[in-house]
Scaffold this motif. Structure first.
Motif, PDB file in Angstrom:
ATOM      1  N   VAL A 137       0.312  -1.599  -0.185  1.00 22.55           N
ATOM      2  CA  VAL A 137       0.241   0.082   0.103  1.00 22.55           C
ATOM      3  C   VAL A 137       0.587   1.270  -0.443  1.00 22.55           C
ATOM      4  CG1 VAL A 137      -1.989   1.164   1.466  1.00 22.55           C
ATOM      5  CG2 VAL A 137      -1.612  -1.344   1.032  1.00 22.55           C
ATOM      6  N   ASP A 138       1.486   1.181   0.440  1.00 26.68           N
ATOM      7  CA  ASP A 138       2.716   2.290   1.042  1.00 26.68           C
ATOM      8  C   ASP A 138       3.138   2.862  -0.804  1.00 26.68           C
ATOM      9  OD1 ASP A 138       2.413   2.754   3.356  1.00 26.68           O
ATOM     10  OD2 ASP A 138       4.286   1.710   4.258  1.00 26.68           O
ATOM     11  N   ASP A 139       3.932   2.015  -1.166  1.00 20.42           N
ATOM     12  CA  ASP A 139       4.003   1.416  -3.210  1.00 20.42           C
ATOM     13  C   ASP A 139       3.626   2.751  -3.404  1.00 20.42           C
ATOM     14  OD1 ASP A 139       6.235   0.157  -2.279  1.00 20.42           O
ATOM     15  OD2 ASP A 139       5.934  -1.253  -2.864  1.00 20.42           O
ATOM     16  N   LEU A 140       2.280   2.424  -3.149  1.00 24.16           N
ATOM     17  CA  LEU A 140       0.942   3.656  -4.303  1.00 24.16           C
ATOM     18  C   LEU A 140       1.454   4.803  -3.496  1.00 24.16           C
ATOM     19  CD1 LEU A 140      -1.793   1.571  -3.024  1.00 24.16           C
ATOM     20  CD2 LEU A 140      -0.411   1.378  -5.510  1.00 24.16           C
ATOM     21  N   LEU A 141       1.766   5.655  -2.789  1.00 20.64           N
ATOM     22  CA  LEU A 141       1.591   6.915  -1.692  1.00 20.64           C
ATOM     23  C   LEU A 141       3.331   7.518  -2.883  1.00 20.64           C
ATOM     24  CD1 LEU A 141       1.661   5.679   2.121  1.00 20.64           C
ATOM     25  CD2 LEU A 141      -0.135   6.773   0.512  1.00 20.64           C
ATOM     26  N   PRO A 142       2.390   8.895  -2.874  1.00 18.72           N
ATOM     27  CA  PRO A 142       4.039   9.147  -3.649  1.00 18.72           C
ATOM     28  C   PRO A 142       4.346  10.049  -2.446  1.00 18.72           C
ATOM     29  CG  PRO A 142       2.167  11.024  -3.889  1.00 18.72           C
ATOM     30  CD  PRO A 142       1.391   9.257  -3.287  1.00 18.72           C
ATOM     31  N   SER A 143       6.372  10.019  -3.097  1.00 14.03           N
ATOM     32  CA  SER A 143       7.350  10.337  -2.080  1.00 14.03           C
ATOM     33  C   SER A 143       7.766  11.522  -1.818  1.00 14.03           C
ATOM     34  CB  SER A 143       7.844   9.120  -1.542  1.00 14.03           C
ATOM     35  OG  SER A 143       8.804   9.992  -0.649  1.00 14.03           O
TER      36      SER A 143
END
Length: 485
Positions: free
Chosen positions: A259-265
């Motif tokens: 799920v964190d891989d979907l978040l923009p960083s």
């Protein structure tokens, strides 16, 4: 003249209708002059209390004291007329009781009901009591069990009592149906399949499955194909109430990582190849804004052209992998911005986006003249300016947290310590997240109003409709910034 049976009133739940009743054309003038009136009698010949009203082409006779086994309230007999030259005229019958006729001392044991003539077009024949076979056939039209599937997953599985269906005349609306939060944003007709059965377990066909748009709630609307006698088409509506699944909100370590891989960083925005924005985005910021972040960005005034084709955008996740997105330039109310929509939705928040609101600054750089001598003539050496800001003009900073919306208002206050008043209030890089619309309203309307105020009068500014939390936090942050002198 009309006659009715108790069964007819019971079946209609206190509302009988007769449409396009043919009456002589000579009565049309009286109709236009609103001279129609009505009288009603019970089976014992006693006159009933009635109220006659006109609504458009309808003539309504209301019985305020009506009650029956399945309805209590106002009974209504509704009529609409068509005026014909050759319509038969109803003859007055002596046995019809009149309001001036004194009530007999004794009532007949078996009072006769008025029986309309067979050849009388304006009289309504009494409805015969349905046979058991008719009732059974009609009940077979009613929904007794409904199942609704969302992408193959069952979200509704309910049984309905036939008496309740009849009570609502087939108009069934169910609100607050709890469904998984993952359905949010996916409420289209093709997302659903429906199974409707009657009390015998037979499938009932439906003609319409729709998902009417509404800003306040999501719903599906189903219309059944077959109609119960004297009813409008039957329908079933489900209004969704999305709820979080505890097993989904706390995924395992592996799931959380995916799920964190979907978040923009990290985000970069380029205007004709020139970098305008470079933002690092923390997971906490995304969570606070539920995947919808807004930034105010100052850029040179020469870049006022704001078309989608002017920009290129790169958004990466925490692992440095580029996230698929599409972007669009937006210019509402002469306020230019760029909206970057991420294509992969978050399982809890749905669609995620980044919004950059442009603030154009005038380019103050001097252009280089062609002739150096002209430069000296046109730009004589200026004496360095003295610091004109007196010592009693001071700058202070204040903060106030809005717990309800999980963000902190930060302000910069220019203060006249001699006159004890505010000279200017500015935003000090407040990150308002999903509440940016409300904070922008307060910043534009309330900050200028604070000029000239002091510590005791900062609250004497107008309220901002719908922005109470943001407005109060601004006042509190300014009050904290001003020193106690």
């Amino acid at each position: 003249r009309y006659s009715f049976t108790q069964e007819e009133w019971e079946q209609s739940s206190g509302g009988i209708k007769r449409f396009k009743q043919s009456i002589p054309k000579k009565f049309q003038e009286a109709w236009n002059a609103k001279e129609f009136m009505a009288k009603a009698y019970n089976k014992d010949g006693e006159e009933l209390t009635t109220e006659s009203t006109r609504r458009g082409i309808m003539f309504r006779i209301e019985f305020p004291n009506y009650s029956s086994g399945n309805f209590v309230g106002t009974g209504i007999f509704s009529l609409s007329f068509q005026f014909d030259e050759n319509a038969p005229v109803e003859k007055e019958e002596n046995e019809t009781p009149k309001p001036d006729t004194p009530k007999p001392d004794t009532k007949p044991e078996n009072p006769k009901e008025e029986t309309p003539k067979k050849d009388d077009k304006t009289s309504s024949s009494t409805i015969e009591k349905p046979t058991p076979s008719d009732t059974e056939a009609n009940d077979a039209l009613l929904p007794a069990h409904v199942e609704v599937y969302w992408h193959g997953e069952k979200v509704v599985d309910d049984n309905y009592n036939l008496d309740e269906v009849k009570k609502h005349r087939g108009q069934l609306i169910f609100k607050g149906i709890k469904v998984p939060a993952k359905m949010k944003g996916h409420n289209k007709r093709e997302d659903f399949t429906v199974v409707i059965k009657n009390s015998k377990g037979e499938d009932l066909p439906y003609t319409k499955l729709d998902t009417p748009y509404s800003k306040s709630h999501a719903r599906i609307h189903i219309e059944l194909k077959k109609r119960y006698p004297e009813w409008t088409p039957m329908r079933i509506d489900y209004v969704w109430s999305y709820e979080e699944d505890p097993t989904e909100t706390k995924p395992s370590t592996g799931d959380e990582s995916s799920v964190d891989d979907l978040l923009p960083s990290h985000a970069e925005v380029f205007w004709h190849g020139e970098k305008l924005v470079e933002k690092d985005i923390s997971k906490e910021q995304i969570q606070a804004a539920k995947g919808r972040l807004t930034y105010d960005v100052s850029i040179p005034g020469k870049k006022k052209r704001n078309f989608t084709s002017d920009y290129s955008v790169v958004v990466k996740n925490q692992k440095g992998k580029e996230l698929p997105q599409n972007h669009v330039a937006w210019n509402p109310d002469k306020k230019s911005s760029l909206i970057v929509n991420l294509k992969n939705p978050h399982p809890q928040w749905g669609k995620m986006n980044l919004t950059f609101i442009w603030k154009y600054e005038e380019d103050t750089e001097n252009t280089t003249p062609e002739d150096p001598k002209k430069e000296e003539e046109s730009n004589p050496v200026e004496k360095p300016k003295e610091d004109t800001e007196p010592s009693y003009i001071k700058t202070f900073y204040g903060e106030s947290k809005i717990v309800h919306y999980n963000y902190t208002v930060k302000v910069k206050v220019t203060w006249d310590s001699k006159a004890k008043k505010i000279l200017k209030v500015e935003d000090n890089d407040t990150f308002s997240g999903s509440n940016s619309v409300f904070w922008d309203n307060v910043r534009r309307s309330s900050m200028p109003a604070l000029t000239g105020k002091n510590r005791d009068t900062v609250d004497d500014i107008d309220a901002v409709a719908g922005c109470t939390f943001s407005r109060n936090a601004l006042v509190e942050a300014v009050r904290k910034a001003i020193p106690e002198e």
